[in-house]
Design an enzyme around this catalytic site. Structure first.
Site, PDB file in Angstrom:
ATOM      1  N   CYS A  24       1.915  -9.453   2.949  1.00  0.00           N
ATOM      2  CA  CYS A  24       2.453 -10.744   2.970  1.00  0.00           C
ATOM      3  C   CYS A  24       2.174 -11.350   1.573  1.00  0.00           C
ATOM      4  O   CYS A  24       0.892 -11.543   1.254  1.00  0.00           O
ATOM      5  CB  CYS A  24       2.424 -11.584   4.149  1.00  0.00           C
ATOM      6  SG  CYS A  24       2.872 -10.909   5.500  1.00  0.00           S
ATOM      7  N   ARG A  78       2.917  -6.934  -2.296  1.00  0.00           N
ATOM      8  CA  ARG A  78       2.121  -7.256  -1.058  1.00  0.00           C
ATOM      9  C   ARG A  78       2.916  -6.942   0.196  1.00  0.00           C
ATOM     10  O   ARG A  78       2.402  -7.011   1.273  1.00  0.00           O
ATOM     11  CB  ARG A  78       1.748  -8.759  -1.191  1.00  0.00           C
ATOM     12  CG  ARG A  78       0.655  -9.078  -2.160  1.00  0.00           C
ATOM     13  CD  ARG A  78       0.570 -10.364  -2.304  1.00  0.00           C
ATOM     14  NE  ARG A  78      -0.515 -10.790  -1.320  1.00  0.00           N
ATOM     15  CZ  ARG A  78      -1.560 -10.564  -1.330  1.00  0.00           C
ATOM     16  NH1 ARG A  78      -2.349 -10.259  -2.317  1.00  0.00           N
ATOM     17  NH2 ARG A  78      -2.467 -11.061  -0.051  1.00  0.00           N
ATOM     18  N   TRP A 117       5.281  -8.301   5.151  1.00  0.00           N
ATOM     19  CA  TRP A 117       4.815  -7.041   5.448  1.00  0.00           C
ATOM     20  C   TRP A 117       4.652  -7.475   7.081  1.00  0.00           C
ATOM     21  O   TRP A 117       3.605  -7.910   7.540  1.00  0.00           O
ATOM     22  CB  TRP A 117       3.482  -6.484   4.784  1.00  0.00           C
ATOM     23  CG  TRP A 117       3.025  -4.962   5.351  1.00  0.00           C
ATOM     24  CD1 TRP A 117       3.623  -3.938   4.571  1.00  0.00           C
ATOM     25  CD2 TRP A 117       2.216  -4.678   6.255  1.00  0.00           C
ATOM     26  NE1 TRP A 117       2.908  -3.004   5.280  1.00  0.00           N
ATOM     27  CE2 TRP A 117       2.334  -3.424   6.222  1.00  0.00           C
ATOM     28  CE3 TRP A 117       1.429  -5.478   7.202  1.00  0.00           C
ATOM     29  CZ2 TRP A 117       1.543  -2.404   6.994  1.00  0.00           C
ATOM     30  CZ3 TRP A 117       0.737  -4.552   8.194  1.00  0.00           C
ATOM     31  CH2 TRP A 117       0.838  -3.344   7.921  1.00  0.00           C
ATOM     32  N   ASN A 129       0.282 -15.740   5.817  1.00  0.00           N
ATOM     33  CA  ASN A 129      -0.310 -14.527   5.549  1.00  0.00           C
ATOM     34  C   ASN A 129      -1.437 -14.121   6.494  1.00  0.00           C
ATOM     35  O   ASN A 129      -2.327 -14.998   6.298  1.00  0.00           O
ATOM     36  CB  ASN A 129      -0.479 -14.439   4.080  1.00  0.00           C
ATOM     37  CG  ASN A 129      -1.146 -13.110   3.693  1.00  0.00           C
ATOM     38  OD1 ASN A 129      -1.100 -11.930   4.454  1.00  0.00           O
ATOM     39  ND2 ASN A 129      -2.223 -13.160   2.636  1.00  0.00           N
ATOM     40  N   GLY A 130      -1.498 -13.142   7.341  1.00  0.00           N
ATOM     41  CA  GLY A 130      -2.541 -12.920   8.098  1.00  0.00           C
ATOM     42  C   GLY A 130      -2.155 -12.772   9.491  1.00  0.00           C
ATOM     43  O   GLY A 130      -1.063 -12.509   9.658  1.00  0.00           O
ATOM     44  N   GLU A 190      -6.978  12.724  -2.378  1.00  0.00           N
ATOM     45  CA  GLU A 190      -6.248  11.649  -3.145  1.00  0.00           C
ATOM     46  C   GLU A 190      -4.810  12.192  -3.374  1.00  0.00           C
ATOM     47  O   GLU A 190      -3.903  11.460  -3.466  1.00  0.00           O
ATOM     48  CB  GLU A 190      -6.877  11.386  -4.256  1.00  0.00           C
ATOM     49  CG  GLU A 190      -6.535  10.289  -5.397  1.00  0.00           C
ATOM     50  CD  GLU A 190      -6.012   8.928  -4.613  1.00  0.00           C
ATOM     51  OE1 GLU A 190      -6.450   8.583  -3.411  1.00  0.00           O
ATOM     52  OE2 GLU A 190      -5.414   8.164  -5.210  1.00  0.00           O
ATOM     53  N   LYS A 250      -1.449  10.388  -2.436  1.00  0.00           N
ATOM     54  CA  LYS A 250      -0.484   9.816  -3.355  1.00  0.00           C
ATOM     55  C   LYS A 250       1.108  10.510  -3.049  1.00  0.00           C
ATOM     56  O   LYS A 250       2.095   9.736  -3.102  1.00  0.00           O
ATOM     57  CB  LYS A 250      -0.810  10.381  -4.734  1.00  0.00           C
ATOM     58  CG  LYS A 250      -1.794   9.564  -5.616  1.00  0.00           C
ATOM     59  CD  LYS A 250      -1.552   8.363  -6.012  1.00  0.00           C
ATOM     60  CE  LYS A 250      -1.850   7.177  -5.247  1.00  0.00           C
ATOM     61  NZ  LYS A 250      -3.035   6.941  -4.542  1.00  0.00           N
ATOM     62  N   GLU A 304       2.476   8.831  -0.067  1.00  0.00           N
ATOM     63  CA  GLU A 304       2.829   7.606   0.017  1.00  0.00           C
ATOM     64  C   GLU A 304       4.049   7.226  -0.847  1.00  0.00           C
ATOM     65  O   GLU A 304       4.852   6.422  -0.326  1.00  0.00           O
ATOM     66  CB  GLU A 304       1.670   6.890  -0.915  1.00  0.00           C
ATOM     67  CG  GLU A 304       0.333   6.565  -0.296  1.00  0.00           C
ATOM     68  CD  GLU A 304      -0.584   5.963  -1.303  1.00  0.00           C
ATOM     69  OE1 GLU A 304      -1.265   4.903  -0.698  1.00  0.00           O
ATOM     70  OE2 GLU A 304      -0.803   6.439  -2.296  1.00  0.00           O
ATOM     71  N   HIS A 306      -9.650  27.518   8.576  1.00  0.00           N
ATOM     72  CA  HIS A 306     -10.020  27.152  10.003  1.00  0.00           C
ATOM     73  C   HIS A 306      -8.811  26.582  10.445  1.00  0.00           C
ATOM     74  O   HIS A 306      -9.145  25.697  11.327  1.00  0.00           O
ATOM     75  CB  HIS A 306     -11.436  26.519  10.138  1.00  0.00           C
ATOM     76  CG  HIS A 306     -12.595  27.288   9.484  1.00  0.00           C
ATOM     77  ND1 HIS A 306     -13.047  28.196  10.202  1.00  0.00           N
ATOM     78  CD2 HIS A 306     -13.454  27.062   8.593  1.00  0.00           C
ATOM     79  CE1 HIS A 306     -14.136  28.848   9.566  1.00  0.00           C
ATOM     80  NE2 HIS A 306     -14.316  28.025   8.546  1.00  0.00           N
ATOM     81  N   LYS A 362       0.161  -3.465  -0.700  1.00  0.00           N
ATOM     82  CA  LYS A 362      -0.809  -3.229  -1.901  1.00  0.00           C
ATOM     83  C   LYS A 362      -2.347  -3.547  -1.173  1.00  0.00           C
ATOM     84  O   LYS A 362      -3.224  -2.937  -1.478  1.00  0.00           O
ATOM     85  CB  LYS A 362      -0.427  -3.932  -3.044  1.00  0.00           C
ATOM     86  CG  LYS A 362      -1.673  -3.905  -3.966  1.00  0.00           C
ATOM     87  CD  LYS A 362      -1.175  -2.544  -4.973  1.00  0.00           C
ATOM     88  CE  LYS A 362      -2.303  -2.408  -5.914  1.00  0.00           C
ATOM     89  NZ  LYS A 362      -2.507  -0.709  -5.906  1.00  0.00           N
TER      90      LYS A 362
HETATM   91  C1  G6P Z   1      -3.844  -0.161   1.011  1.00  0.00           C
HETATM   92  C2  G6P Z   1      -3.080   0.397  -0.471  1.00  0.00           C
HETATM   93  C3  G6P Z   1      -3.937   1.404  -0.922  1.00  0.00           C
HETATM   94  C4  G6P Z   1      -5.338   1.102  -1.183  1.00  0.00           C
HETATM   95  C5  G6P Z   1      -5.920   0.708   0.218  1.00  0.00           C
HETATM   96  C6  G6P Z   1      -7.237  -0.207  -0.087  1.00  0.00           C
HETATM   97  O1  G6P Z   1      -3.430   0.760   1.885  1.00  0.00           O
HETATM   98  O2  G6P Z   1      -1.684   0.536  -0.136  1.00  0.00           O
HETATM   99  O3  G6P Z   1      -3.422   1.810  -2.304  1.00  0.00           O
HETATM  100  O4  G6P Z   1      -6.114   2.260  -1.452  1.00  0.00           O
HETATM  101  O5  G6P Z   1      -5.095  -0.563   0.787  1.00  0.00           O
HETATM  102  O6  G6P Z   1      -7.238  -1.079  -0.597  1.00  0.00           O
HETATM  103  P1  G6P Z   1      -8.233  -1.803  -1.415  1.00  0.00           P
HETATM  104  O7  G6P Z   1      -7.731  -3.068  -2.328  1.00  0.00           O
HETATM  105  O8  G6P Z   1      -9.602  -2.299  -0.564  1.00  0.00           O
HETATM  106  O9  G6P Z   1      -8.952  -0.822  -2.743  1.00  0.00           O
END
Ligand code: G6P
Length: 611
Positions: free
Chosen positions: A2, A27, A73, A99-100, A484, A488, A491, A507, A606
């Site tokens: 948010c 956000r 969000w 927000n929260g 990672e 990616k 996502e 396994h 984010k």
């Molecule tokens: C969210 C984002 C990710 C990020 C994660 C941790 O899920 O979409 O891209 O890696 O939060 O965020 P931070 O700000 O703690 O690295």
């Protein structure tokens, strides 16, 4: 999680708030709304992205010198017009953005229902604004006083901003656990979840602290704590430029941020590393470096991509420092009552510095006596402020929801920390120390060379974009890179992808392998190389399609793989900073080729400021 924006001053408020919402859309972007005062309180909200809200109000009279805006969000209640913020009190005079999460909202809602309140949405936010209204009416008090009383009962995290039709010259805001920045202009104030909507108007900002209430007029900012004591606002200078939060000619923020990496890695090393003189200086841990080198163990807590950086750091720090390292998902660590206390060092890795799971994890570890070292990107963020010591990653604002440049900056910084501790501990030879300093210094150049593979990677993306699943495999330092890579892809292209240690693949995941499964091997030349070659053969024997990231000069894998991506040679300890670049580009191109909004992938946000 948010985004909130608000403005009060002489200018038209709506265009400022709308632009701010667009900057904060990373956000959360499932719905958006604004409230302003123009012949009474006007509230407009719409499911979907901010652009849809903009269309929705295009024929409305939006003139006002005060406005609040929100991009959501969803937590409580599905994304819909009615669940969008702002939410309004029963008498229609107060509008609030939030927000929260209000954790005890169900109980408060029950109390309010029994007093005759009715609700239009499923949100915790609407409950809170009704609760404030109820207190105000019962106590015949000001909104500020009602808010103070309400917040003493509220359990959870919040930033809230309220406008009141009866007081069109005042915004009231409060913070606990979620970020709030106030920009101080000449006869105007800007409020936002982060500085990005503010930077083009003023560089003077105040970061509101937990349990503070702000009463804001065009030319006055009063901060009070929850006990009604006036606090002196601490005005800080923003150190970001507008260009850093704009696309600068790239199609997407994600691509811009991938391409910024030679510079951002350089920035994360700048002033800390002097390979020629063999010097490593990390100001943020100076006072704690000795204690770090004596740590019984190090626990790294993080989420998402930052957790993957933590996994690489586990390999680095154990090898360099010979200190046991555990890497924990912050959300799991916090709630399983971990054995932690004096002598433990917790490294919290977080791009935003606001991730709620990471924040509460370190809060409780700190209470138990552990020392907290923060590795954050956002200066002044909550995790940075809570930490005993810290090292900023200096990657600049990261807007693309899928993290890229923050990850490589985290790896660079965590490597510096490992080297520093190893040197103090005497667990590394002078030769190896110097070699790794040289390697780190050369990394930006090698990353730049890797980025030249962009067109080749785009071709590979086109070839495999319609695959239903992907497998990503690696060993040692490259295992977290495989994780990672899979993250990616998931996502931003919505293709199911699994990352696995290459050896562990036999396994279970090997059952998935057939001629339709692309398997990405992160197979740069390192101490695991021969073993990885065997794993590639196991996949080929089952007709899987192999895309291999290999080191230049490799004569073996090109004869086995379907597609190769050849990257510069580097010491295995720093190689992930290079080998992750093709992972980022492959995911980016597949996402774009499939027609998705890679900067705002569905359902994600984010900065996840709820637990
Ligand atoms: C969210 C984002 C990710 C990020 C994660 C941790 O899920 O979409 O891209 O890696 O939060 O965020 P931070 O700000 O703690 O690295």
């Amino acid at each position: 999680m948010c985004g909130i924006v608000a403005y009060i001053g002489q200018k038209e408020a709506y265009p400022i708030v709308l632009k701010g919402l667009k900057r904060l859309e990373y956000r959360g972007y499932d719905s958006a709304g604004v409230a302003l005062i123009n012949n009474g309180l006007q509230v407009y909200k719409k499911k979907g992205k901010v652009a849809e809200l903009e269309d929705h109000v295009s024929s409305k009279d939006m003139r006002s010198h005060i406005a609040i805006g929100h991009t959501r969000w969803a937590t409580h209640g599905e994304p819909s017009d009615r669940n969008s913020h702002p939410h309004v009190s029963g008498n229609g005079k107060l509008a609030m953005i939030h927000n929260g999460i209000i954790e005890n909202y169900a109980q408060l809602k029950q109390e309010l229902l029994s007093k005759g309140h009715t609700f239009k949405s499923d949100t915790d936010t609407e409950v809170l604004i009704h609760f404030i209204e109820e207190i105000q009416q019962n106590n015949n008090c000001s909104l500020e006083e009602a808010l103070r009383i309400a917040l003493k009962r509220v359990v959870g995290a919040y930033v809230i901003v309220i406008v009141d039709e009866d007081h069109p010259d005042t915004l009231i805001a409060a913070r606990k656990g979620s970020p709030l920045v106030i920009g101080v202009g000449k006869g105007e104030h800007f409020l936002a979840s982060d500085a990005s909507p503010i930077v083009e108007y003023t560089k003077e900002v105040v970061y509101v602290n937990d349990y503070e209430i702000a009463i804001i007029k065009a030319d006055e900012l009063i901060l009070k704590n929850i006990s009604n004591e006036i606090q002196t606002p601490y005005i800080q200078k923003l150190d970001i430029e507008l260009a850093a939060i704009e696309k600068g000619g790239y199609d997407h923020f994600m691509l811009k941020e991938i391409f910024e990496q030679p510079q951002t890695i350089f920035d994360s090393l700048r002033g800390r590393l002097d390979a020629k003189k063999g010097i490593l200086t990390i100001g943020g841990i100076r006072e704690h470096a000795e204690m770090l080198s004596k740590a019984k163990r190090i626990i790294i807590v993080a989420c998402g991509t930052s957790w993957h950086a933590g996994l690489v750091a586990e390999y680095m720090i154990e090898e360099l420092c010979r200190i046991p390292v555990e890497v924990e998902y912050a959300s799991e660590f916090r709630y399983r009552n971990p054995v932690v206390g004096p002598g433990d060092v917790i490294i919290a890795v977080s791009q935003s510095g606001e991730t709620a799971d990471t924040l509460v994890a370190i809060e409780s570890a700190k209470q138990k006596g552990a020392i907290i070292l923060g590795v954050c990107n956002v200066v002044g963020s909550s995790i940075a402020r809570l930490s005993d010591a810290g090292v900023y990653t200096h990657a600049g604002p990261e807007i693309g929801v899928a993290s890229t440049k923050a990850f490589t900056a985290q790896l660079a910084v965590l490597c510096l920390v490992g080297l520093k501790v190893a040197m103090l501990k005497g667990s590394i030879t002078e030769q190896r120390f110097q070699h790794l300093l040289d390697e780190l210094e050369n990394i930006p150049e090698k990353v730049a060379a890797t980025l030249k593979l962009n067109d080749r990677i785009k071709e590979i993306a086109a070839k495999y974009k319609d695959a239903r699943d992907f497998l990503y495999l690696g060993r040692g330092y490259n295992f977290p890179v495989a994780l990672e890579g899979a993250l990616k892809l998931k996502e931003i292209s919505y293709i199911h992808a699994e990352g696995y240690p290459a050896a562990e693949m036999k396994h279970g995941p090997i059952a998935l392998v057939d001629e339709n499964l692309p398997v990405v091997f992160v197979a740069t030349r390192d101490s695991y190389y021969e073993k990885v070659v065997s794993n590639i053969q196991e996949i080929k024997a089952r007709k899987g399609k192999v895309i291999a990231v290999i080191t230049e000069g490799d004569q073996v894998i090109p004869g086995m793989a379907d597609d190769i991506i050849v990257v510069p040679e580097a010491d295995e300890l720093v190689a992930p900073i290079i080998s992750v670049i093709p992972m980022q580009l492959l995911a980016y191109h597949i996402g774009v080729l499939k027609g998705f909004d890679v900067d705002k992938p569905r359902n994600l946000a984010k900065s996840v400021t709820v637990e």
